[in-house]
Write a protein that holds these residues in place. Sequence first.
Motif, PDB file in Angstrom:
ATOM      1  N   VAL A 130       2.564   0.622   6.113  1.00  0.00           N
ATOM      2  CA  VAL A 130       1.966   1.293   4.961  1.00  0.00           C
ATOM      3  C   VAL A 130       2.826   0.959   3.749  1.00  0.00           C
ATOM      4  O   VAL A 130       4.019   0.687   3.878  1.00  0.00           O
ATOM      5  CB  VAL A 130       1.878   2.818   5.163  1.00  0.00           C
ATOM      6  N   TYR A 131       2.208   0.964   2.573  1.00  0.00           N
ATOM      7  CA  TYR A 131       2.976   0.568   1.399  1.00  0.00           C
ATOM      8  C   TYR A 131       2.445   1.242   0.139  1.00  0.00           C
ATOM      9  O   TYR A 131       1.279   1.612   0.045  1.00  0.00           O
ATOM     10  CB  TYR A 131       2.976  -0.947   1.227  1.00  0.00           C
ATOM     11  N   SER A 132       3.346   1.394  -0.805  1.00  0.00           N
ATOM     12  CA  SER A 132       3.011   1.954  -2.108  1.00  0.00           C
ATOM     13  C   SER A 132       2.648   0.825  -3.061  1.00  0.00           C
ATOM     14  O   SER A 132       2.790  -0.360  -2.735  1.00  0.00           O
ATOM     15  CB  SER A 132       4.213   2.718  -2.665  1.00  0.00           C
ATOM     16  N   ALA A 133       2.229   1.197  -4.258  1.00  0.00           N
ATOM     17  CA  ALA A 133       1.896   0.191  -5.268  1.00  0.00           C
ATOM     18  C   ALA A 133       3.100  -0.677  -5.604  1.00  0.00           C
ATOM     19  O   ALA A 133       2.960  -1.865  -5.921  1.00  0.00           O
ATOM     20  CB  ALA A 133       1.368   0.876  -6.532  1.00  0.00           C
ATOM     21  N   ARG A 149       9.401   2.287   5.001  1.00  0.00           N
ATOM     22  CA  ARG A 149       9.500   1.036   4.251  1.00  0.00           C
ATOM     23  C   ARG A 149      10.897   0.444   4.450  1.00  0.00           C
ATOM     24  O   ARG A 149      11.712   0.973   5.187  1.00  0.00           O
ATOM     25  CB  ARG A 149       9.272   1.299   2.748  1.00  0.00           C
ATOM     26  N   ARG A 165      -2.678  10.648   3.993  1.00  0.00           N
ATOM     27  CA  ARG A 165      -3.034   9.234   3.845  1.00  0.00           C
ATOM     28  C   ARG A 165      -2.450   8.388   4.977  1.00  0.00           C
ATOM     29  O   ARG A 165      -3.066   7.431   5.436  1.00  0.00           O
ATOM     30  CB  ARG A 165      -2.563   8.703   2.489  1.00  0.00           C
ATOM     31  N   ASP A 201       3.760  10.154  -4.154  1.00  0.00           N
ATOM     32  CA  ASP A 201       2.363   9.716  -4.240  1.00  0.00           C
ATOM     33  C   ASP A 201       1.980   8.756  -3.115  1.00  0.00           C
ATOM     34  O   ASP A 201       0.856   8.257  -3.087  1.00  0.00           O
ATOM     35  CB  ASP A 201       2.112   9.024  -5.587  1.00  0.00           C
ATOM     36  N   SER A 202       2.908   8.489  -2.199  1.00  0.00           N
ATOM     37  CA  SER A 202       2.626   7.493  -1.156  1.00  0.00           C
ATOM     38  C   SER A 202       3.307   7.844   0.162  1.00  0.00           C
ATOM     39  O   SER A 202       2.681   8.449   1.044  1.00  0.00           O
ATOM     40  CB  SER A 202       3.057   6.097  -1.641  1.00  0.00           C
ATOM     41  N   TYR A 203       4.582   7.538   0.303  1.00  0.00           N
ATOM     42  CA  TYR A 203       5.261   7.691   1.587  1.00  0.00           C
ATOM     43  C   TYR A 203       5.437   9.150   2.013  1.00  0.00           C
ATOM     44  O   TYR A 203       5.738   9.414   3.176  1.00  0.00           O
ATOM     45  CB  TYR A 203       6.622   6.992   1.547  1.00  0.00           C
ATOM     46  N   GLN A 205      -2.414   0.157   1.954  1.00  0.00           N
ATOM     47  CA  GLN A 205      -1.840   0.802   0.780  1.00  0.00           C
ATOM     48  C   GLN A 205      -2.174   2.293   0.822  1.00  0.00           C
ATOM     49  O   GLN A 205      -3.311   2.679   1.086  1.00  0.00           O
ATOM     50  CB  GLN A 205      -2.360   0.204  -0.519  1.00  0.00           C
ATOM     51  N   ILE A 206      -1.173   3.120   0.505  1.00  0.00           N
ATOM     52  CA  ILE A 206      -1.368   4.569   0.626  1.00  0.00           C
ATOM     53  C   ILE A 206      -1.098   5.320  -0.669  1.00  0.00           C
ATOM     54  O   ILE A 206      -1.065   6.561  -0.652  1.00  0.00           O
ATOM     55  CB  ILE A 206      -0.474   5.146   1.745  1.00  0.00           C
ATOM     56  N   GLY A 207      -0.902   4.622  -1.792  1.00  0.00           N
ATOM     57  CA  GLY A 207      -0.721   5.356  -3.038  1.00  0.00           C
ATOM     58  C   GLY A 207       0.174   4.671  -4.034  1.00  0.00           C
ATOM     59  O   GLY A 207       0.477   3.479  -3.932  1.00  0.00           O
TER      60      GLY A 207
END
Length: 669
Positions: free
Chosen positions: A31-34, A10, A65, A58-60, A50-52
């Motif tokens: 890819v991106y988080s909330a 990111r 994911r 929870d994401s990156y 979106q991945i989480g």
Amino acid sequence: MFSKILIANRGEIACRIIKTARRMGIATVAVYSAADANARHVRLADEAVQIGGAEAKDSYLVAERILQAALATGAQAVHPGYGFLSENDVFADACAAAGVVFIGPPAQAIRAMGSKSAAKALMEKTGVPLTPGYHGDRQEPDFLAEQAARIGYPVLIKASAGGGGKGMRRVDAAADFEAALTSCRREAINAFGDDHVLVEKYVLKPRHIEIQVFGDTHGNYVYLFERDCSVQRRHQKVLEEAPAPGMQPERRAAMGEAAVNAARAVAYVGAGTVEFIANQDGSFYFMEMNTRLQVEHPVTEMITGLDLVEWQLRVAAGQPLPLAQDQLRIHGHAIEARIYAEDPDKGFLPSIGHLHHLSPPVASEHVRVDTGVEQGDDITPFYDPMIAKLIVWDHDRPSALARMRKALGEYQVVGVTSNIEFLGRLTTCASFANADLDTGLIEREHDNLFPSPAALPENAWLLAAVAELLTEARHARGTETAAERGSPWLALDGWRLNASSQRLLTFAQGEHKQVIGVTAQSGGWELSLGEHKVSARGQLLGHGQLQVQLGERRTKATVVASGERRQVFVDGHGYALQRVPLLDVGGGAAEQAGGLRSPMPGKIVALLVAPGSSVEEGTPLLVMEAMKMEHTITAPARGVVKAFCCAAGDQVTDGIELVEFEAESVETA
């Protein structure tokens, strides 16, 4: 060459990779988080998934994911950037198993260099010089304390899996070792999931010099010269430059050869950085190898004229290195400053908020800005608070330094506290200007870098007043109806039947209030600041910019309003003011006495004293974690900790009361 890549990161590095990929005709998937749904890297990419959730865990940091996103979008390769999964050997293996190219070194090279302890053992066999210390597997606190005593204080405790200054503590005395080890391990487990540490001799007045290396799948290796990253705060780099000042050709060749030997020892492929601690006498010790692209890679690009991301893509696609060692040249000098949302006057405490106004210097062949945010974006508590990297280049160091000072003076940020003014002082202090560099420079120049607050210059108050008056006039003109247009009752020209129009404008900086008298006159105003009076007129130029005539002097400035806040930018400096409403009687904004409040959102890690304890000023009371770094809240004065308003593990918001504290009353004669 790849036709589509996914960027597993990111912020500014994702935007940086997108720029090169676009130039090469390669499609990109973000890819991106909330928390990053509308982030700049998402807006720039050709596709986004979106991945989480907002938290990186929870994401990156969720490899499954990210790989699913790569396969679903048809990406042939994944670029990990730096941080997150960039040095994760399990992720590199998973990419290979899924048939997706990992744009980085082989998993076995990451494993070999991923543990600082194991890497040092390998380098010792390779003949690369090492800092004296303990790099083994025994981790009992008493044993590590014995090793520290054997090595001799001061020592440095370092997370074996660490980086970015996290999980690192200097210890000057045996009495402080246990507390430093506990804090270091706690920070390391939170940041890297591994609390294994090593203990090394702390080299006094060291320079931090790193060598950029590249390898390909054909057995070719080169070093792209060095970067000096000595200027640091909390073991995190602040200013970087290339080439290193005072570097002799023989020393450069020796360090370059050692770095290439380190890369060759692990069959390295792609971009990597070998970091050394260098003594003032020219000797140097291997510190670690970062198996990824570095934050400061732009200064190497500026002095070599190369695009290192392009090199990464070509090597990952199986192509040989574009150039051999004897084809590489150094041209000029480059300096990078990291623009952070943080408050240097409060221990570099991170700052979060909305970027109401963001105006970087204009890009040119001499000035480059790598950023992941734009005006209107937010700095959140979930990730590193970097706003941008400001990079300048010129033919020699003095010229590059002049470019940096000018560019910093043109950088405007409103909405969060930034380190721009601090960087301006840092680049003008004698040690940096004269290239008297070492990792203790900021502490050594403390009095110059953290001066007592100075009174605002007179023109800052006056410019704020003129901006207020011009804005009022524009607003009045913009709200009048067609029938009212030309009405004398709506005119703001100050006309009165028997006397001139007079009024007062009040601004404040902290506790200091400044009243400015305003008397209307033809074409402008007469402003009174104490005993001083000056005629003023001006015009708004848009985006907060205005041109003002104060007496005989004409100047351009920027005044940005956000609620009652006013940020004045003039003569390369920024000044924060508050507009005091007409009916304000004062006292309403004062912080409630008796409480210590959270300086930012975060998680309470530990409570360090018992309720009811009497403490001295500066006593650590609790530790909180924000943006993957620990911050200690200390007693503001001698007094009693009456109660804690939080417990270990609690998530707290900005401004919430943490401690009920009663300061000891001062006896007066």
